[in-house]
Motif scaffolding. Structure first.
Motif, mmCIF file in Angstrom:
data_model
loop_
_atom_site.group_PDB
_atom_site.id
_atom_site.type_symbol
_atom_site.label_atom_id
_atom_site.label_comp_id
_atom_site.label_asym_id
_atom_site.label_seq_id
_atom_site.Cartn_x
_atom_site.Cartn_y
_atom_site.Cartn_z
ATOM 1 N N CYS A 24 8.195 -17.786 -34.947
ATOM 2 C CA CYS A 24 9.164 -17.456 -35.983
ATOM 3 C C CYS A 24 8.441 -17.136 -37.397
ATOM 4 C CB CYS A 24 10.186 -18.763 -36.476
ATOM 5 S SG CYS A 24 9.210 -20.278 -36.559
ATOM 6 N N GLU A 25 8.679 -16.238 -38.264
ATOM 7 C CA GLU A 25 7.885 -15.587 -38.891
ATOM 8 C C GLU A 25 8.663 -15.379 -40.589
ATOM 9 O OE1 GLU A 25 5.000 -11.779 -38.991
ATOM 10 O OE2 GLU A 25 7.289 -11.501 -38.899
ATOM 11 N N ARG A 26 8.040 -15.632 -41.784
ATOM 12 C CA ARG A 26 8.348 -15.052 -42.631
ATOM 13 C C ARG A 26 7.449 -13.773 -43.438
ATOM 14 N NH1 ARG A 26 11.069 -19.329 -45.805
ATOM 15 N NH2 ARG A 26 12.697 -20.084 -44.109
ATOM 16 N N PHE A 27 7.963 -12.767 -43.939
ATOM 17 C CA PHE A 27 7.128 -11.763 -44.101
ATOM 18 C C PHE A 27 7.812 -11.109 -45.757
ATOM 19 C CE2 PHE A 27 6.682 -7.074 -44.324
ATOM 20 C CZ PHE A 27 5.167 -6.866 -43.932
ATOM 21 N N GLU A 28 6.901 -10.782 -46.255
ATOM 22 C CA GLU A 28 7.547 -10.018 -47.617
ATOM 23 C C GLU A 28 6.091 -9.169 -48.345
ATOM 24 O OE1 GLU A 28 8.856 -11.318 -52.093
ATOM 25 O OE2 GLU A 28 9.449 -12.380 -50.172
ATOM 26 N N VAL A 29 6.509 -7.875 -48.729
ATOM 27 C CA VAL A 29 5.309 -7.373 -49.415
ATOM 28 C C VAL A 29 5.795 -7.757 -50.853
ATOM 29 C CG1 VAL A 29 4.600 -5.002 -50.420
ATOM 30 C CG2 VAL A 29 5.845 -5.202 -48.059
ATOM 31 N N ALA A 30 4.667 -8.710 -51.173
ATOM 32 C CA ALA A 30 4.736 -9.489 -52.463
ATOM 33 C C ALA A 30 3.204 -9.731 -53.163
ATOM 34 C CB ALA A 30 5.165 -11.040 -52.128
ATOM 35 N N PRO A 31 2.985 -8.348 -53.600
ATOM 36 C CA PRO A 31 1.447 -8.562 -54.214
ATOM 37 C C PRO A 31 1.435 -9.416 -55.506
ATOM 38 C CG PRO A 31 2.528 -6.381 -54.206
ATOM 39 C CD PRO A 31 3.548 -7.193 -53.955
ATOM 40 N N ARG A 32 0.215 -9.939 -55.270
ATOM 41 C CA ARG A 32 -0.006 -11.187 -56.209
ATOM 42 C C ARG A 32 0.900 -12.412 -56.236
ATOM 43 N NH1 ARG A 32 -0.268 -6.588 -58.551
ATOM 44 N NH2 ARG A 32 1.956 -6.280 -59.196
ATOM 45 N N ARG A 33 1.512 -12.721 -55.087
ATOM 46 C CA ARG A 33 2.350 -13.816 -54.895
ATOM 47 C C ARG A 33 2.014 -14.733 -53.694
ATOM 48 N NH1 ARG A 33 8.217 -13.184 -54.541
ATOM 49 N NH2 ARG A 33 8.305 -15.290 -54.919
ATOM 50 N N HIS A 34 0.982 -14.149 -53.048
ATOM 51 C CA HIS A 34 0.651 -14.838 -51.771
ATOM 52 C C HIS A 34 0.431 -16.292 -51.922
ATOM 53 C CE1 HIS A 34 -0.441 -10.665 -51.495
ATOM 54 N NE2 HIS A 34 -0.589 -10.851 -50.182
ATOM 55 N N GLU A 36 1.670 -18.347 -54.183
ATOM 56 C CA GLU A 36 2.823 -18.895 -54.542
ATOM 57 C C GLU A 36 3.749 -19.230 -53.195
ATOM 58 O OE1 GLU A 36 7.207 -17.219 -56.340
ATOM 59 O OE2 GLU A 36 5.126 -16.711 -56.922
ATOM 60 N N LEU A 37 3.488 -18.239 -52.246
ATOM 61 C CA LEU A 37 4.430 -18.286 -50.931
ATOM 62 C C LEU A 37 4.058 -19.040 -49.736
ATOM 63 C CD1 LEU A 37 5.530 -14.577 -51.171
ATOM 64 C CD2 LEU A 37 6.865 -16.437 -51.983
ATOM 65 N N VAL A 38 2.628 -18.920 -49.472
ATOM 66 C CA VAL A 38 2.123 -19.515 -48.239
ATOM 67 C C VAL A 38 2.644 -20.904 -47.986
ATOM 68 C CG1 VAL A 38 0.189 -20.108 -46.943
ATOM 69 C CG2 VAL A 38 0.151 -17.767 -48.106
ATOM 70 N N LEU A 39 2.231 -21.855 -48.785
ATOM 71 C CA LEU A 39 2.555 -23.099 -48.624
ATOM 72 C C LEU A 39 4.138 -23.488 -48.153
ATOM 73 C CD1 LEU A 39 -0.166 -25.059 -50.259
ATOM 74 C CD2 LEU A 39 -0.133 -24.397 -47.886
ATOM 75 N N PRO A 40 4.852 -23.088 -49.180
ATOM 76 C CA PRO A 40 6.378 -23.334 -48.846
ATOM 77 C C PRO A 40 6.736 -22.446 -47.737
ATOM 78 C CG PRO A 40 5.778 -22.629 -51.180
ATOM 79 C CD PRO A 40 4.774 -22.558 -50.453
ATOM 80 N N TRP A 41 6.385 -21.385 -47.652
ATOM 81 C CA TRP A 41 6.872 -20.694 -46.178
ATOM 82 C C TRP A 41 6.437 -21.510 -44.921
ATOM 83 C CZ3 TRP A 41 5.842 -14.811 -46.758
ATOM 84 C CH2 TRP A 41 6.847 -14.346 -47.563
ATOM 85 N N ALA A 42 5.126 -21.840 -45.131
ATOM 86 C CA ALA A 42 4.676 -22.779 -43.739
ATOM 87 C C ALA A 42 5.378 -24.190 -43.535
ATOM 88 C CB ALA A 42 3.199 -23.147 -44.415
ATOM 89 N N GLU A 43 5.735 -24.973 -44.570
ATOM 90 C CA GLU A 43 6.542 -25.934 -44.464
ATOM 91 C C GLU A 43 7.985 -25.650 -44.107
ATOM 92 O OE1 GLU A 43 5.861 -29.174 -44.823
ATOM 93 O OE2 GLU A 43 3.560 -28.686 -45.341
ATOM 94 N N ALA A 44 8.446 -24.555 -44.689
ATOM 95 C CA ALA A 44 9.688 -24.271 -43.975
ATOM 96 C C ALA A 44 9.958 -23.715 -42.561
ATOM 97 C CB ALA A 44 10.590 -22.965 -44.877
ATOM 98 N N LEU A 45 8.924 -22.969 -42.161
ATOM 99 C CA LEU A 45 8.852 -22.612 -40.828
ATOM 100 C C LEU A 45 8.434 -23.669 -39.657
ATOM 101 C CD1 LEU A 45 6.880 -19.372 -41.303
ATOM 102 C CD2 LEU A 45 9.144 -19.440 -40.205
ATOM 103 N N LEU A 46 7.703 -24.796 -40.155
ATOM 104 C CA LEU A 46 7.587 -25.964 -39.179
ATOM 105 C C LEU A 46 8.920 -26.766 -39.231
ATOM 106 C CD1 LEU A 46 4.044 -27.152 -40.652
ATOM 107 C CD2 LEU A 46 4.545 -26.208 -38.519
ATOM 108 N N ALA A 47 9.494 -26.901 -40.277
ATOM 109 C CA ALA A 47 10.673 -27.477 -40.286
ATOM 110 C C ALA A 47 11.827 -26.796 -39.300
ATOM 111 C CB ALA A 47 11.479 -27.642 -41.571
#
Length: 248
Positions: A24-34, A36-47
């Motif tokens: 399962c994956e989260r993907f977004e073209v998000a310059p300069r927001r990496h 901000e996004l990585v750790l919350p996405w990781a927690e959500a995907l693990l859940a």
């Protein structure tokens, strides 16, 4: 195999979790927001996968080449997680990750590709815009479920990038749009298709990292180094201007 994969080498940010062969994956073209996004996405995907951090077997990360800040950020985050959990870290070439996506797309499109044969989708030139009139490039072939590099990865002007013999070839990555499409134009007769919008994805990183782990790979997190390809990855503004002037 349960692993967390982090890819921040380009303007896209993606995170994936593999568990029991499913990704399962989260993907977004998000310059300069990496960051901000990585750790919350990781927690959500693990859940979503029903996993806790301590259930993981390894962490995977793209080691570059790519944007200097993005490569450094991804490795730093992955090292921190792996060290905290006492897990191995699996560094994978960003170009290989990009190429795997291209190979999978090529296989899917093979029946519709003019002149495509049984090898369609198995030969991929992956390229990322390296700025300053250059591209990162790497040539790969399918090897079972994974990839094998056919030559060393390079950073070079588009007119200096060479394709190994054989074909048909699939071209993927933003390097084909760089310098007004110079690379795409020069290699057009060797490429059955080009996707100049393709970006590396953490789901493909997870697939390649799982193969590495199956073969006994993985490293101590502190040993992982970025692969910038350029000797000088932090040119001053004046140096960048001078480099552009030298290239005309």
């Amino acid at each position: 195999m349960r692993l967390l994969a982090i890819e921040t080498s380009t303007e896209a940010c993606s995170v994936a979790v593999m568990a029991g062969g499913e990704v399962c994956e989260r993907f977004e073209v998000a310059p300069r927001r990496h960051a901000e996004l990585v750790l919350p996405w990781a927690e959500a995907l693990l859940a979503e996968a029903g996993l806790r951090r301590r259930d993981l077997d390894a962490i995977a990360v793209c080691r570059g080449p790519g944007a200097f800040t993005g490569v450094r950020l991804g490795i730093s985050i992955a090292q921190g997680i792996a060290l905290a959990l006492d897990l191995p870290l699996v560094p994978v070439s960003t170009l290989a990750v990009l190429a795997l996506g291209g190979a999978r797309a090529g296989r899917a499109d093979a029946p519709r590709a003019s002149g495509a044969d049984a090898l369609a989708g198995s030969l991929v030139l992956a390229s990322i815009d390296a700025r300053m009139g250059e591209v990162y490039a790497g040539a790969f072939t399918r090897d079972g479920d994974g990839l094998r590099a056919l030559d060393r990865e390079v950073v070079a002007a588009p007119d200096a990038v060479q394709l190994p013999p054989g074909g048909p070839w699939y071209g993927v990555g933003t390097g084909f749009a760089a310098a007004e499409g110079a690379l795409a134009g020069r290699l057009a007769d060797r490429l059955v298709s080009i996707d100049a919008t393709a970006l590396p994805r953490a789901a493909d990183l997870a697939r390649l990292a799982a193969l590495v782990l199956d073969q006994g790979g993985g490293m101590a997190p502190e040993r992982v180094e970025p692969a910038y390809l350029r000797d000088n990855v932090a040119l001053t503004l004046a140096e960048q201007v001078a480099a552009r002037e030298r290239r005309g």
